[in-house]
Structures are given as structure tokens and as C-alpha cells.
Design an enzyme around this catalytic site. Structure first.
Site, PDB file in Angstrom:
ATOM      1  N   ASP A  90       0.872  -1.183   0.000  1.00  0.00           N
ATOM      2  CA  ASP A  90       0.000   0.000   0.000  1.00  0.00           C
ATOM      3  C   ASP A  90       0.907   1.231   0.000  1.00  0.00           C
ATOM      4  O   ASP A  90       2.016   1.199   0.549  1.00  0.00           O
ATOM      5  CB  ASP A  90      -0.897   0.001   1.251  1.00  0.00           C
ATOM      6  CG  ASP A  90      -2.123   0.893   1.072  1.00  0.00           C
ATOM      7  OD1 ASP A  90      -3.251   0.345   1.025  1.00  0.00           O
ATOM      8  OD2 ASP A  90      -1.964   2.135   0.984  1.00  0.00           O
ATOM      9  N   GLU A 109     -17.077  -0.314 -19.861  1.00  0.00           N
ATOM     10  CA  GLU A 109     -18.136  -1.248 -19.461  1.00  0.00           C
ATOM     11  C   GLU A 109     -19.447  -0.828 -20.117  1.00  0.00           C
ATOM     12  O   GLU A 109     -19.736   0.378 -20.208  1.00  0.00           O
ATOM     13  CB  GLU A 109     -18.277  -1.247 -17.931  1.00  0.00           C
ATOM     14  CG  GLU A 109     -17.001  -1.737 -17.262  1.00  0.00           C
ATOM     15  CD  GLU A 109     -17.114  -1.824 -15.736  1.00  0.00           C
ATOM     16  OE1 GLU A 109     -18.180  -1.517 -15.186  1.00  0.00           O
ATOM     17  OE2 GLU A 109     -16.103  -2.205 -15.120  1.00  0.00           O
ATOM     18  N   HIS A 162     -18.880  -6.743 -13.417  1.00  0.00           N
ATOM     19  CA  HIS A 162     -18.844  -5.722 -12.352  1.00  0.00           C
ATOM     20  C   HIS A 162     -19.896  -5.989 -11.266  1.00  0.00           C
ATOM     21  O   HIS A 162     -20.703  -5.122 -10.917  1.00  0.00           O
ATOM     22  CB  HIS A 162     -19.012  -4.310 -12.933  1.00  0.00           C
ATOM     23  CG  HIS A 162     -18.444  -3.258 -12.035  1.00  0.00           C
ATOM     24  ND1 HIS A 162     -17.912  -2.079 -12.490  1.00  0.00           N
ATOM     25  CD2 HIS A 162     -18.320  -3.196 -10.681  1.00  0.00           C
ATOM     26  CE1 HIS A 162     -17.490  -1.338 -11.481  1.00  0.00           C
ATOM     27  NE2 HIS A 162     -17.729  -2.005 -10.361  1.00  0.00           N
ATOM     28  N   GLY A 183     -18.915  -7.333  -8.217  1.00  0.00           N
ATOM     29  CA  GLY A 183     -18.184  -7.571  -6.962  1.00  0.00           C
ATOM     30  C   GLY A 183     -18.965  -7.116  -5.734  1.00  0.00           C
ATOM     31  O   GLY A 183     -19.010  -7.804  -4.716  1.00  0.00           O
TER      32      GLY A 183
HETATM   33  P1  NAI Z   1     -10.053   1.986   0.274  1.00  0.00           P
HETATM   34  O1  NAI Z   1      -9.959   3.426  -0.064  1.00  0.00           O
HETATM   35  O2  NAI Z   1     -10.502   1.583   1.620  1.00  0.00           O
HETATM   36  O3  NAI Z   1      -8.644   1.274  -0.015  1.00  0.00           O
HETATM   37  C1  NAI Z   1      -7.838   1.542  -1.122  1.00  0.00           C
HETATM   38  C2  NAI Z   1      -6.393   1.383  -0.692  1.00  0.00           C
HETATM   39  O4  NAI Z   1      -5.562   1.493  -1.830  1.00  0.00           O
HETATM   40  C3  NAI Z   1      -5.939   2.454   0.290  1.00  0.00           C
HETATM   41  O5  NAI Z   1      -5.391   1.851   1.433  1.00  0.00           O
HETATM   42  C4  NAI Z   1      -4.910   3.254  -0.496  1.00  0.00           C
HETATM   43  O6  NAI Z   1      -3.891   3.787   0.326  1.00  0.00           O
HETATM   44  C5  NAI Z   1      -4.384   2.188  -1.424  1.00  0.00           C
HETATM   45  N1  NAI Z   1      -3.700   2.701  -2.601  1.00  0.00           N
HETATM   46  C6  NAI Z   1      -3.966   3.806  -3.331  1.00  0.00           C
HETATM   47  N2  NAI Z   1      -3.112   3.904  -4.372  1.00  0.00           N
HETATM   48  C7  NAI Z   1      -2.280   2.837  -4.286  1.00  0.00           C
HETATM   49  C8  NAI Z   1      -1.185   2.381  -5.065  1.00  0.00           C
HETATM   50  N3  NAI Z   1      -0.794   3.045  -6.159  1.00  0.00           N
HETATM   51  N4  NAI Z   1      -0.561   1.255  -4.657  1.00  0.00           N
HETATM   52  C9  NAI Z   1      -0.939   0.575  -3.562  1.00  0.00           C
HETATM   53  N5  NAI Z   1      -1.975   0.977  -2.784  1.00  0.00           N
HETATM   54  C10 NAI Z   1      -2.632   2.078  -3.142  1.00  0.00           C
HETATM   55  O7  NAI Z   1     -11.014   1.358  -0.842  1.00  0.00           O
HETATM   56  P2  NAI Z   1     -11.786  -0.022  -0.762  1.00  0.00           P
HETATM   57  O8  NAI Z   1     -13.127   0.177  -0.190  1.00  0.00           O
HETATM   58  O9  NAI Z   1     -10.920  -1.064  -0.189  1.00  0.00           O
HETATM   59  O10 NAI Z   1     -12.012  -0.300  -2.316  1.00  0.00           O
HETATM   60  C11 NAI Z   1     -10.922  -0.476  -3.210  1.00  0.00           C
HETATM   61  C12 NAI Z   1     -11.452  -0.339  -4.618  1.00  0.00           C
HETATM   62  O11 NAI Z   1     -12.314  -1.416  -4.937  1.00  0.00           O
HETATM   63  C13 NAI Z   1     -12.354   0.895  -4.794  1.00  0.00           C
HETATM   64  O12 NAI Z   1     -11.608   2.059  -5.018  1.00  0.00           O
HETATM   65  C14 NAI Z   1     -13.177   0.540  -5.958  1.00  0.00           C
HETATM   66  O13 NAI Z   1     -12.543   1.013  -7.095  1.00  0.00           O
HETATM   67  C15 NAI Z   1     -13.193  -1.000  -5.945  1.00  0.00           C
HETATM   68  N6  NAI Z   1     -14.521  -1.549  -5.714  1.00  0.00           N
HETATM   69  C16 NAI Z   1     -15.021  -2.420  -6.647  1.00  0.00           C
HETATM   70  C17 NAI Z   1     -16.257  -2.970  -6.486  1.00  0.00           C
HETATM   71  C18 NAI Z   1     -16.771  -3.953  -7.478  1.00  0.00           C
HETATM   72  O14 NAI Z   1     -17.989  -4.070  -7.626  1.00  0.00           O
HETATM   73  N7  NAI Z   1     -15.938  -4.675  -8.164  1.00  0.00           N
HETATM   74  C19 NAI Z   1     -17.127  -2.599  -5.367  1.00  0.00           C
HETATM   75  C20 NAI Z   1     -16.470  -1.739  -4.399  1.00  0.00           C
HETATM   76  C21 NAI Z   1     -15.227  -1.219  -4.605  1.00  0.00           C
END
Ligand code: NAI
Length: 402
Positions: A173, A261, A284, A286
């Protein structure tokens, strides 16, 4: 006394209704999105509107409904309206970004096992009448290494669940993160790629994450390791991934999100991954579970209710965030949005002194354009105070709670 109407569109889960009713709102629900004219009519008298991805609140529509106090986006995205425009109107917008965390985590865990057992291929073969019983290329996940990129809400949940399966977990992260259980931070992204049997992406869609995994990074993965992208479509170069799978460098993939998409179900869809071995493709979904829909309804409705009843804007995506305690029964609370220019607070205090209203608590949060000040006051009648503050030229919106 009713606090006004809450208009809920697009079949928002019924769990939202009791939360909004407890805040004194009268809930009116529609199963679908409304066209411009019908939405205009339905918004008459609404204090709150709840919508999902198919509705649009244009500035023209909002001009005609200045009584609207708050918008609930009962989903993750907030592109149903212009958030800067909303802020300038003192319109608090909320969404529910973390209500589907568990759903994404569970799908990912299922896919880790499915990829290791090549379930997609075996299932497809049987659907086609081909019986291929084999242990070749099938593995237990116990003892294998999962590399999680993005250790936020979803990534850290997966970490816990994967360890319960006996996996070793490493993560990368960009922010310092507390490692859960026995998970270990990787020293670098390259180290994670080189040591993981399966890599799972859980980063947001940002300029810095677009193309995070391209041909060069895929070439650094352990030969035969697998990749899961349930994050955002532009994070992985799908052409490079397809090449890596064809060459056997990458042993399989599960992908839920794509750079482009379809807008509607049954629209055509193409991806370079179609037809490749040990590749699970999902549209999509998830975060798409009934449990997540219910959680979204409760989360967004709770934020709207807190704003209506207490003035709290915590987690608002439009206006400055203020987390407020409950209002003391003997006090009145003034909620004042104003343009962030010098001198407004001074005039506000003078006006309150002139009206003999004693301030017992004051909270303020600003962004470069908009300030939100909350005053708990002792006074016999709050209406003259509210009316006077409304006369300040920089006032965007003023509301009194009692
Ligand atoms: P979050 O904001 O809690 O976690 C994202 C993490 O990624 C953070 O800890 C951040 O510091 C880290 N991060 C940012 N840039 C980075 C990089 N370049 N390298 C490594 N780490 C990095 O978000 P959450 O809730 O965990 O969701 C993650 C992603 O999942 C969302 O942004 C969304 O795009 C996706 N998502 C997809 C869904 C689906 O239906 N497939 C549903 C919900 C979320």
C-alpha cells in the site's frame, strides 16, 4: 411535525425507510428512475432525495427546488450531480462507499479457490459435454501466498479471510497500514509480484493507479501466478494480461471490472480475455449482493437522518464535514452555510449579540469556497435569529433546529 418529504427513487432497498421515518420524514418511494418532467414534479416539497446511478439532478432542476436540503446517492459513485455546484448551494450530498466491502471480499476469496482449482474451465467443459477429471494444475490454497495491492477496507478484509484458509498474506500500500493477523507488508511492489502465487488488486481509480499492472509488472510475477482485478478497469492493461496468459507466464485471472463497461444489461461486450484458459469474467458484480444493497440503504439513510436532525455533515462528499454531538434539549442550533470570505463570522457574532442570543457551542469547517458554521444557542425564540442571518449577503443557506 413532519420534517418534510424524502423522495426515494430507483427501488432503493426498504431498509432506508424506517431510518428516514425516525428522523420525521415522510417517505415516498418510486421503483425506477423518473424522467426530467416527472422528477421535477416529484421533487416538489422534498427535503431529501435518494437515488442510484440512473437519475440526474441538473443545476436547472436544483434551481427549481431550493427547499432540497440533502441528496443521498445510495451507491458508491456520485456523478448524478455536480458536487461543486451542490456545495455552492449548501446542498449536502452523501453516498455509501464502504457498504459492499464484504461482498467484494467474499467474491475475491471464492475466485482465489476457483482459479487454483481451474473451476471455470472444468465447469465450461461439462456444460459442453466434455468430462475431464484431472488433478493436473489443480492446487489447494493452503500454504500459498496471496499478494494484496491496496490494503484498505476491502484488501484488509480479504487478508483476514485468506489467512483463515491457511494462506500466507503479503500486501503493498502507498500508505502505512496496520497489518492484520500474520499478514506482512512487502518491501516493494516488485517483491510482492515476485513472491505471490496470486495477486489481488484493491486500489482506487486514480491517475497514479491507471496502468499499475502492465506488461513490465506482469513479467515480474512468479511464473504461473494468477491475477485478480475486482478494483477498477483501468488499473490493469488487459491486452498485456491476455498476452501473459496466452504465453503461460500468468496462470489465470479473475476480472470484474473493465476499462469500458456497457451502460445497460445485454449491451454488447468485448474483452481481449474472452475465451482464454482459467479466466473468470464477471460483469462488475463484486459489490452487488442483496446484503450490500440493504447495508447501502441503512448507511446512506443514516447519514441523511443525522444531517436532518443534528446538522452533521460527516462523510459528505459536497460540503465541509462537521461531526456534531446531539442537540441539547434546552438549546437551539443554527446551521449556516456561507461563502468563505473574510468578515462573515464577525458579523454573525455581532448579530447574535444584538439579539441577545448566547452561544454555548460553535463549530466551523470550510473549504476554499464554502464555510459551514454551526452555533448552539440559548434564546427564547430562534426564528428572528434565523431570519436575521438569512439577511447576510454571503449566506447560502440557514436552517434552525430546536
Ligand atoms: P479503500 O480506499 O478503503 O482502499 C484503497 C487502498 O488502496 C488504500 O489503502 C490506499 O492507500 C491504497 N492505494 C492507493 N493507491 C495505491 C497504489 N498506487 N498502490 C498501492 N496501494 C494504493 O477502498 P476499498 O473500499 O478497499 O475499495 C478499493 C477499490 O475497490 C475501490 O476504489 C473501488 O474502485 C473498488 N470496488 C469495486 C467494487 C466492485 O464491484 N468490483 C465494489 C467496491 C469497490
Amino acid at each position: 411535525m413532519s420534517a418534510g418529504k424524502a423522495l426515494l427513487l430507483e427501488g432503493i432497498h426498504p431498509d432506508a425507510t424506517p431510518v428516514l421515518e425516525a428522523a420525521g420524514l415522510e417517505v415516498v418511494s418510486h421503483p425506477g428512475a423518473l424522467g426530467d418532467h416527472d422528477l421535477d414534479v416529484a421533487l416538489d416539497g422534498a427535503a431529501v432525495v435518494g437515488l442510484r446511478s440512473k437519475s440526474r439532478l441538473t443545476p436547472a432542476l436544483l434551481d427549481r427546488h431550493p427547499q432540497l436540503l440533502a441528496v443521498g446517492c445510495f451507491c458508491i459513485g456520485t456523478d448524478q450531480l455536480d458536487l461543486r455546484d451542490a456545495a455552492k448551494r449548501g446542498l449536502a450530498v452523501f453516498n455509501a462507499p464502504f457498504s459492499n466491502t464484504r461482498s467484494v471480499a467474499e467474491l475475491t476469496i471464492a475466485e482465489i479457490v476457483a482459479l487454483h482449482r481451474r473451476l471455470g474451465d472444468r465447469s465450461r467443459e461439462l456444460h459442453e459435454g466434455v468430462w475431464r477429471k484431472t488433478a493436473s494444475g489443480a492446487h489447494e490454497v493452503r500454504g500459498r501466498t496471496l499478494g494484496i495491492i491496496g490494503y484498505g477496507h476491502i484488501g484488509s478484509q480479504i487478508s483476514v479471510l485468506a489467512e483463515a484458509f491457511g494462506m500466507r498474506v503479503v500486501f503493498h500500500d502507498t500508505q502505512p497500514k496496520l497489518a492484520l493477523g500474520n499478514a506482512q507488508p512487502a518491501t516493494s511492489l516488485d517483491e510482492l509480484l515476485a513472491t505471490s502465487d496470486v495477486v489481488s488488486l484493491h486500489v482506487p481509480d486514480e491517475p497514479s493507479t491507471r496502468g499499475l499492472l502492465g506488461a513490465a509488472e506482469l513479467a515480474k510475477m512468479k511464473p504461473g501466478a494468477m491475477l485478480i482485478n475486482n478494483a477498477r478497469g483501468k488499473v490493469v492493461d488487459l491486452d498485456a494480461l491476455a498476452d501473459a496468459i496466452r504465453s503461460g507466464r500468468v496462470g489465470g485471472a479473475a476480472v470484474d471490472v473493465y476499462p469500458h463497461e456497457p451502460k445497460r444489461n445485454d449491451d454488447p461486450f468485448e474483452t481481449p480475455l474472452a475465451g482464454l484458459p482459467n479466466v473468470i469474467l464477471t460483469p462488475h458484480i463484486g459489490g452487488s449482493t442483496e446484503e450490500a444493497q440493504a447495508a447501502i440503504a441503512r448507511d446512506a439513510a443514516t447519514k441523511l437522518a443525522r444531517y436532518l436532525v443534528e446538522g452533521s455533515t460527516r462523510t459528505s462528499v459536497s460540503v465541509p464535514e462537521v461531526d456534531l454531538p446531539s442537540l441539547h434539549p434546552d438549546r437551539h442550533r443554527i446551521l449556516h452555510f456561507h461563502r468563505n470570505v473574510p468578515g462573515v463570522l464577525g458579523r454573525l457574532h455581532t448579530m447574535l449579540a444584538d439579539l441577545d442570543a448566547n452561544i454555548t457551542a460553535e463549530y466551523l469547517q470550510s473549504d476554499p469556497e464554502v464555510s459551514y458554521v454551526i452555533l448552539d444557542i440559548e434564546t427564547t425564540d430562534v426564528e428572528p435569529v434565523r431570519a436575521k442571518l438569512d439577511e447576510i449577503p454571503e449566506t447560502i443557506r440557514v436552517r434552525a433546529l430546536f
